[in-house]
Design a protein around this motif. Structure first.
Motif, short mmCIF file in Angstrom:
data_model
loop_
_atom_site.label_atom_id
_atom_site.label_comp_id
_atom_site.label_asym_id
_atom_site.label_seq_id
_atom_site.Cartn_x
_atom_site.Cartn_y
_atom_site.Cartn_z
N GLU A 300 27.84 110.35 -35.28
CA GLU A 300 26.95 110.95 -36.08
C GLU A 300 25.44 110.92 -36.12
O GLU A 300 24.69 111.54 -36.69
CB GLU A 300 27.39 111.04 -37.63
N ASP A 301 25.22 109.71 -35.47
CA ASP A 301 23.80 109.19 -35.42
C ASP A 301 23.40 109.59 -34.26
O ASP A 301 24.03 108.89 -33.04
CB ASP A 301 23.63 107.80 -35.70
N MET A 302 22.21 110.47 -33.70
CA MET A 302 21.90 110.53 -32.30
C MET A 302 21.57 109.57 -31.54
O MET A 302 21.82 109.47 -30.45
CB MET A 302 20.78 111.57 -32.52
N LYS A 303 20.87 108.58 -32.19
CA LYS A 303 20.45 107.50 -31.45
C LYS A 303 21.88 106.58 -30.96
O LYS A 303 21.98 106.27 -29.83
CB LYS A 303 19.63 106.32 -32.09
N LYS A 304 22.70 106.43 -31.75
CA LYS A 304 24.01 105.72 -31.54
C LYS A 304 24.76 106.41 -30.13
O LYS A 304 25.19 105.82 -29.22
CB LYS A 304 24.79 105.58 -32.61
N LEU A 305 24.86 107.90 -30.46
CA LEU A 305 25.51 108.73 -29.21
C LEU A 305 24.97 108.46 -27.99
O LEU A 305 25.62 108.00 -27.15
CB LEU A 305 25.40 110.12 -29.90
N ILE A 306 23.55 108.37 -27.93
CA ILE A 306 22.82 108.28 -26.67
C ILE A 306 23.13 106.73 -26.14
O ILE A 306 23.20 106.33 -24.94
CB ILE A 306 21.36 108.73 -26.84
N ALA A 307 23.07 105.91 -27.21
CA ALA A 307 23.05 104.25 -26.70
C ALA A 307 24.35 104.08 -26.18
O ALA A 307 24.80 103.40 -25.01
CB ALA A 307 23.14 103.59 -28.19
N TYR A 308 25.54 104.77 -26.79
CA TYR A 308 27.02 104.73 -26.26
C TYR A 308 26.98 105.49 -24.98
O TYR A 308 27.89 104.87 -23.87
CB TYR A 308 28.10 104.99 -27.09
N SER A 309 26.22 106.35 -24.72
CA SER A 309 26.19 106.94 -23.29
C SER A 309 25.81 106.19 -22.15
O SER A 309 26.03 106.18 -21.11
CB SER A 309 25.60 108.32 -23.45
N SER A 310 24.77 105.31 -22.69
CA SER A 310 24.02 104.20 -21.94
C SER A 310 25.01 103.49 -21.27
O SER A 310 25.30 102.99 -19.98
CB SER A 310 22.84 103.66 -22.56
N VAL A 311 25.86 102.90 -22.13
CA VAL A 311 26.87 102.04 -21.65
C VAL A 311 27.93 102.55 -20.69
O VAL A 311 28.20 102.07 -19.66
CB VAL A 311 27.74 101.39 -22.98
N ALA A 312 28.12 103.84 -20.89
CA ALA A 312 29.21 104.65 -20.07
C ALA A 312 28.45 104.50 -18.66
O ALA A 312 29.04 104.60 -17.62
CB ALA A 312 29.55 105.76 -20.56
N HIS A 313 27.25 105.21 -18.73
CA HIS A 313 26.45 105.40 -17.37
C HIS A 313 26.17 104.10 -16.69
O HIS A 313 26.32 104.05 -15.33
CB HIS A 313 24.97 105.89 -17.83
N MET A 314 26.09 103.04 -17.37
CA MET A 314 25.92 101.68 -16.81
C MET A 314 27.45 101.07 -16.03
O MET A 314 27.28 100.38 -15.25
CB MET A 314 25.31 100.49 -17.75
N GLY A 315 28.41 101.74 -16.69
CA GLY A 315 29.71 101.42 -16.13
C GLY A 315 29.73 102.09 -14.82
O GLY A 315 30.57 101.31 -13.78
N PHE A 316 29.36 103.36 -14.71
CA PHE A 316 29.20 103.89 -13.15
C PHE A 316 28.53 103.10 -12.42
O PHE A 316 28.60 103.09 -11.17
CB PHE A 316 28.45 105.38 -13.30
N VAL A 317 27.25 102.46 -12.88
CA VAL A 317 26.36 101.62 -11.65
C VAL A 317 27.06 100.29 -11.51
O VAL A 317 27.15 100.16 -10.18
CB VAL A 317 25.17 101.24 -12.61
N THR A 318 27.75 99.73 -12.14
CA THR A 318 28.68 98.48 -11.69
C THR A 318 29.59 98.81 -10.62
O THR A 318 30.02 98.18 -9.76
CB THR A 318 29.21 97.78 -12.93
N LEU A 319 30.21 99.91 -11.16
CA LEU A 319 31.28 100.57 -10.13
C LEU A 319 30.51 100.78 -8.62
O LEU A 319 31.16 100.46 -7.72
CB LEU A 319 31.66 101.84 -10.51
#
Length: 520
Positions: A300-319
């Protein structure tokens, strides 16, 4: 060009700006704050000008390090002052020098206390970021790599939100703990090889029995910095409490240092260990993509949502990195650069509405498309870029990564592809609630649209998101030689170790030459 120390100038010019501020500006009144802002801004713009000059004069057909500088002035300390950039590191330097003035302008009115200290912290941070991507000595790299923690710790801890002290210490301790193991690895590396010169170490990997331990030591630091699951928990707290400018530079540049470390150290220096631990990285990455995407869906927090999306995007990077394919590595580098632009711009968008309503709760917004049409348009483009819509830079990186990963492991690539769907779900949910949600909060409906300053700091990020989505060769052509050399050297070392069959005449010839040398 070799005689012109452009990298040293870019690295230390921000520190010169710090000295100017300390030497000439006194007091903490409005005039002093204004002068401090202008000195910081002009310093960052001059640094950006040198970065553009570097890009224009960079030879994109060469895989070698360019603008190389060597000096013996640090020899008494046991460090070789060796600087240089290749096709990979050059773009991270550009990303750093581009985002810094944007962050300074974004904080122009938002930071009202200790303005001089804030601008000094940002200039010091810029200096360390540039140095990290330019250093070609492992000890020098470590100094810059760890140096970024200090100004970032202060930016979060002094100018952050209500829980800033807790978040800043969590950020500092997490990243420092991982880096202590990296320091031990560096000491062992020097004891075994007698050098800390990065190009030399890249060309001559250490003995196989040491590679596994050293790989784990370096992995501990880079994984926390990315951050990878399960050592990612410091990131949402740091993002939520950091000021807008801090969140932009944290997501835009600091997260990329872990990926850069994998490219510069793990793959070329420890190829056999990298091959051995590939499955571990793949599964950690897939878990990060799926798990953090699901968490983002319920935020429900806009910043937290984008922060968790960053972790997901970095998962693509390590792949992409550990697929060690040309497409995967090019996609990983492209995705890091694209994410730096898009996530930085998304945090700026959050800052825009936070400055007006002083809340990041999604339930407090809704229907602002009517009173903020320019904001809604820019937010939409960035949201679609984060989702990976064709025509945006986000699509290019994710597509190349999935292509490369499919070549390495079909099951992993299939699971990772679900992250694209989940990413679309949480970003569309975010946009719907903020822009098209119920028109219940009158305060939200009375917010003014983007002012000129906000519009012009978002415009270049939006333009690059679209431009690189249509013309990705601006990046891929310049990184291609460095990526090709990295892949070839990695495969050659695996062939020599007997872990891979030679797939090319070049690798076969190199293997035969090595055997001939051993027989002689």
């Amino acid at each position: 060009m070799i005689d012109f120390p452009i990298l040293s100038i870019m690295t230390f010019l921000p520190l010169a700006g710090v000295l100017v501020i300390l030497a000439t500006i006194r007091g903490d009144d409005e005039i002093a704050d204004r002068n401090t802002k202008y000195v910081a801004l002009y310093t960052s713009l001059f640094t950006l000008a040198f970065g553009v000059f570097m890009y224009v004069n960079f030879d994109g057909s060469s895989a070698e390090f360019q603008f190389v500088e060597r000096s013996s002035w640090l020899k008494p300390f046991g460090i070789g002052y060796h600087m240089g950039v290749d096709g990979i590191s050059m773009f991270f330097v550009l990303l750093s020098v581009m985002l810094t003035p944007i962050c300074i302008i974004s904080a122009w009115d938002a930071i009202k206390k200790r303005v001089k200290e804030f601008m000094i912290a940002f200039l010091v941070l810029e200096s360390f970021m540039i140095g990290t991507f330019c250093a070609l000595d492992a000890v020098l790299f470590y100094v810059f790599f760890e140096g970024v923690l200090i100004p970032m710790f202060l930016i979060i801890g002094v100018w952050g939100g209500p829980r800033r002290v807790y978040s800043s210490y969590k950020f500092f301790l997490y990243t420092l703990l991982g880096s202590v193991l990296m320091l031990v690895g560096l000491l062992v590396l020097f004891a075994q090889t007698g050098t800390t010169d990065i190009p030399t170490l890249m060309a001559n990997p250490v003995a196989t029995n040491l590679q596994y331990w050293l790989w784990l030591a370096f992995f501990a630091s880079f994984a926390v910095k990315m951050p990878m699951w399960p050592v990612h928990t410091w990131l949402p707290d740091a993002h939520v409490e950091a000021p807008t400018a801090g969140s932009v530079i944290l997501a835009g540049v600091l997260l990329k240092m872990g990926g850069y470390g994998f490219l510069r150290f793990s793959l070329p220096m420890f190829p056999e260990a990298s091959a051995y631990f590939t499955d571990l990285v793949f599964w950690l990455s897939v878990i990060a993509i799926i798990y953090t995407s699901l968490i983002a869906l319920v935020q429900e927090d806009m910043k937290k949502l984008i922060a968790y999306s960053s972790v997901a995007h970095m998962g693509f990077v390590t792949l992409g990195i550990f697929s060690v394919t040309t497409q995967g590595l090019e996609g990983a580098v492209f995705q890091m650069l694209s994410h730096g632009l898009i996530s930085g711009a998304l945090f700026l968008c959050v800052g825009v509405v936070y400055d007006r309503l002083h809340t990041r709760e999604l339930s407090r917004y809704g229907g602002i498309v009517s009173n903020m049409p320019r904001y809604a348009t820019i937010f939409m483009i960035l949201m679609l870029g984060s989702v990976g819509l064709p025509g945006t830079s986000g699509f290019v990186g994710e597509f190349l990564i999935l292509m490369g990963t499919f070549q390495a492991d079909t099951v992993i690539a299939t699971l990772a592809a679900t992250g694209v769907v989940l990413g679309a779900a949480y970003m569309l949910m975010l946009y719907r609630k903020v822009v098209f949600g119920p028109r219940e909060n009158r305060d939200a409906l009375s917010m003014p649209d983007l002012n000129k300053r906000e519009f012009y700091i978002l415009l270049p990020l939006v333009a690059l998101t679209l431009w690189l989505g249509v013309f990705p060769t601006m990046i891929t052509d310049k990184i291609a030689p460095s990526i090709a050399k990295l892949v070839n050297d990695y495969e050659t070392h695996l062939v020599q170790a007997g872990l891979m069959e030679p797939e090319s005449k070049i690798q076969l010839a190199q293997l035969e030459m090595q055997k001939a040398g051993e027989n002689n």
